[in-house]
Design a protein around this motif. Structure first.
Motif, PDB file in Angstrom:
ATOM      1  N   TYR A 423      24.178  16.578  21.206  1.00 31.31           N
ATOM      2  CA  TYR A 423      23.357  16.924  20.030  1.00 31.31           C
ATOM      3  C   TYR A 423      24.048  16.135  18.732  1.00 31.31           C
ATOM      4  N   SER A 424      22.986  15.797  17.848  1.00 29.86           N
ATOM      5  CA  SER A 424      23.352  15.304  16.401  1.00 29.86           C
ATOM      6  C   SER A 424      22.907  16.066  15.326  1.00 29.86           C
ATOM      7  N   GLU A 435      18.752  17.612   9.803  1.00 31.38           N
ATOM      8  CA  GLU A 435      18.178  17.274  11.122  1.00 31.38           C
ATOM      9  C   GLU A 435      18.958  17.683  12.160  1.00 31.38           C
ATOM     10  N   LEU A 436      18.254  18.049  13.269  1.00 26.47           N
ATOM     11  CA  LEU A 436      19.034  18.426  14.623  1.00 26.47           C
ATOM     12  C   LEU A 436      18.153  17.650  15.513  1.00 26.47           C
ATOM     13  N   ILE A 450      15.540  21.067  13.651  1.00 24.00           N
ATOM     14  CA  ILE A 450      16.482  21.987  12.409  1.00 24.00           C
ATOM     15  C   ILE A 450      15.593  23.455  12.303  1.00 24.00           C
ATOM     16  N   ASN A 451      14.586  23.608  12.263  1.00 24.32           N
ATOM     17  CA  ASN A 451      13.979  24.864  11.893  1.00 24.32           C
ATOM     18  C   ASN A 451      13.569  25.523  13.514  1.00 24.32           C
ATOM     19  N   ASN A 452      14.069  25.180  14.630  1.00 25.46           N
ATOM     20  CA  ASN A 452      13.707  25.731  15.807  1.00 25.46           C
ATOM     21  C   ASN A 452      14.563  26.801  15.915  1.00 25.46           C
ATOM     22  N   TYR A 455      17.586  26.807  18.654  1.00 23.96           N
ATOM     23  CA  TYR A 455      18.628  25.873  18.337  1.00 23.96           C
ATOM     24  C   TYR A 455      19.710  26.322  17.327  1.00 23.96           C
ATOM     25  N   GLU A 456      19.452  27.436  16.948  1.00 19.41           N
ATOM     26  CA  GLU A 456      20.119  28.083  15.641  1.00 19.41           C
ATOM     27  C   GLU A 456      21.841  28.000  16.076  1.00 19.41           C
ATOM     28  N   ALA A 457      21.992  28.343  17.069  1.00 21.34           N
ATOM     29  CA  ALA A 457      23.599  28.552  17.581  1.00 21.34           C
ATOM     30  C   ALA A 457      24.069  26.957  17.509  1.00 21.34           C
ATOM     31  N   ILE A 458      23.398  26.154  18.083  1.00 19.28           N
ATOM     32  CA  ILE A 458      23.885  24.892  17.966  1.00 19.28           C
ATOM     33  C   ILE A 458      23.941  24.120  16.667  1.00 19.28           C
ATOM     34  N   LYS A 459      23.045  24.450  16.067  1.00 22.52           N
ATOM     35  CA  LYS A 459      22.902  23.691  14.575  1.00 22.52           C
ATOM     36  C   LYS A 459      24.203  24.535  13.811  1.00 22.52           C
ATOM     37  N   GLU A 460      24.475  25.668  13.913  1.00 20.34           N
ATOM     38  CA  GLU A 460      25.662  26.438  13.237  1.00 20.34           C
ATOM     39  C   GLU A 460      27.050  25.683  13.447  1.00 20.34           C
ATOM     40  N   ARG A 461      27.083  25.605  14.974  1.00 20.39           N
ATOM     41  CA  ARG A 461      28.177  25.088  15.568  1.00 20.39           C
ATOM     42  C   ARG A 461      28.615  23.744  14.902  1.00 20.39           C
ATOM     43  N   LEU A 462      27.672  22.764  15.047  1.00 21.85           N
ATOM     44  CA  LEU A 462      27.871  21.359  14.545  1.00 21.85           C
ATOM     45  C   LEU A 462      28.207  21.589  12.813  1.00 21.85           C
TER      46      LEU A 462
END
Length: 479
Positions: A423-424, A435-436, A450-452, A455-462
């Motif tokens: 993931y980026s 962006e995610l 990014i608005n899905n 994928y919220e947990a992945i976004k917050e982790r990164l």
């Protein structure tokens, strides 16, 4: 495997006699993306010398990334071992010698010189900056001060036409950037690659390796400028890629629609992409870049053959790298900058004699900023506590081990990308864009997640790894 363990231990532990330490050949390539055969880049690219290097132990670091997507800050970062957000060196107009946070740091070649190596260089390693009082920048600061021995570039052949741009690509009236004339290609006068600067630089390095008796271990830094713009190379290289057969990178027409700024407006296509799209000349641009890469590959061949034929072949570590990636139409863009995959991913190849295997792609996540501490480890030198990067010496010995600690790329003040091998996460704090991307399912980054909510947990982790403290921009040249 046991033999590689023994060789690796000797290299990492260091040797009692400093003269027996391994030499280093440090090869910089300007603006080269992953369009290399052994990187599974463009399907038509012809890079026999780089592919041969991979076949003979030059391991491909398949998931390597830069710490900045611009020449100057990328090189300043990897040579000082510090991220741009920690130094304020964000652009090409900032000389690291004038930046408060970097002016007193030991750069990589200085560190090796301080610890018993003879350092020598030719070609572009540091980004060139003007010197006050030097009319025309004829004697610009190219990092001469960082080496025991520095040889200026020689030679060079111009394009067949004096018109600029040679390719006749109409410019946009609103475009005042370097690309307005600098985004250019065409054949050079004559058809002789041996008169080109990069070729001459490679020949000089090969001569040093085959004629000199070094009293100390050496750190030789060689900079090759192509495929940096303009793409002027002999006609023979264009002929290798018939225009009618050129394959373009895969793109989608609405690629940027899901990247919104803080005002809810989508990112606009790059001016140069608009020029090429309007003129219908994408194939010509891709042909020219491919032609320039193949010329560059010939120069690399001269250099690496010079090493292979020298007495230093079995005791010289080779670290070959590009300073950032390059877009050829992906994300509706031509050039470097920004923080998408095509800009951040870089070609890196490493050969440690007796350690790195033949024909190998290593999938570990590494960064150009990691080269400084890695070379220190491989050569048995004391660690430099100033380094932000992470040594990947252990990964070179065991290239299949898990190595996916998230890595960082900066672009300007407040632009950051965190990448973990799948993931980026990209953020520009000033513009308000986020962006995610999931590279396993979307390698071309077409679908911004990014608005899905899935994928919220992945976004917050990164996102938690994004720097929250940033140095202000350091003084620019002339200020």
């Amino acid at each position: 495997m046991k033999k590689r363990w023994i060789v690796f231990y000797v290299l990492v532990a260091g040797l009692a006699n400093a003269a027996e330490r391994p030499n280093v050949l440090f090869v910089a390539i300007d603006d080269l993306n992953d369009w290399i055969g052994c990187f599974d880049g463009h399907p038509q690219v012809q890079t026999p010398n780089l592919d041969k290097f991979n076949a003979e132990g030059g391991m491909v670091m398949y998931d390597a990334h830069c710490s900045s997507t611009v020449c100057g800050p990328s090189r300043s970062s990897l040579l000082t071992g510090k991220y741009p957000h920690n130094t304020g060196v964000y652009g090409n107009t900032t000389n690291l010698r004038n930046a408060p946070k970097t002016k007193d740091l030991l750069t990589l070649p200085q560190y090796f010189s301080t610890h018993g190596y003879h350092t020598l260089s030719s070609g572009k390693i540091f980004h060139k900056h003007p010197v006050p009082g030097d009319k025309g920048n004829a004697k610009g600061d190219e990092g001469q001060w960082a080496f025991d021995e520095w040889v200026p570039l020689k030679g060079g052949v111009g394009a067949i036409s004096k018109d600029r741009p040679v390719n006749g690509l109409p410019a946009l009236l609103s475009d005042k950037s370097y690309h307005a004339k600098g985004f250019d290609w065409g054949p050079t006068i004559g058809n002789d690659e041996t008169k080109m600067k990069d070729y001459i630089t490679a020949e000089w390095a090969a001569e040093q390796l085959n004629t000199r008796e070094f009293e100390k271990p050496f750190f030789m830094a060689i900079g090759l400028s192509k495929p940096h713009l303009p793409w002027y190379v002999p006609q023979k290289y264009f002929d290798r890629y018939p225009l009618e057969d050129i394959e373009l990178p895969k793109t989608i027409p609405d690629d940027l629609e899901d990247i919104k700024n803080k005002f809810g407006k989508p990112v606009k296509p790059h001016n140069t992409w608009v020029r090429v799209e309007t003129a219908g000349r994408h194939k010509e641009a891709v042909q020219a870049y491919l032609a320039t890469i193949t010329f560059l590959d010939d120069c690399v061949g001269v250099l690496l053959d010079g090493l292979a034929n020298s007495k230093y072949a079995d005791n010289t570590i080779v670290m070959l790298w590009g300073d950032h990636g390059w877009h050829l139409g992906e994300k509706q863009k031509y050039g470097k900058t920004q923080l998408w995959q095509e800009s951040c991913r870089v070609p890196m190849m490493v050969k440690v004699p007796g350690v790195t295997p033949d024909n190998k792609q290593c999938m570990g996540v590494v960064n150009l900023i990691d080269m400084y501490p890695t070379l220190i480890d491989l050569c048995g030198l004391p660690k430099n506590p100033e380094n932000d990067g992470r040594s990947f010496a252990k990964l070179l010995q065991n290239p299949d081990m898990k190595w996916n600690t998230p890595t960082l790329s900066d672009y300007g003040y407040g632009g950051h990308r965190i990448y973990d091998g799948r993931y980026s996460y990209i953020v520009f704090t000033e513009q308000g864009t986020e962006e995610l991307y999931d590279h396993k399912n979307d390698p071309m980054e077409w679908n911004n997640l990014i608005n899905n909510p899935e994928y919220e947990a992945i976004k917050e982790r990164l996102k938690a790894l994004v720097p929250t403290e940033r140095e202000p921009e350091s003084p620019r040249n002339g200020k």
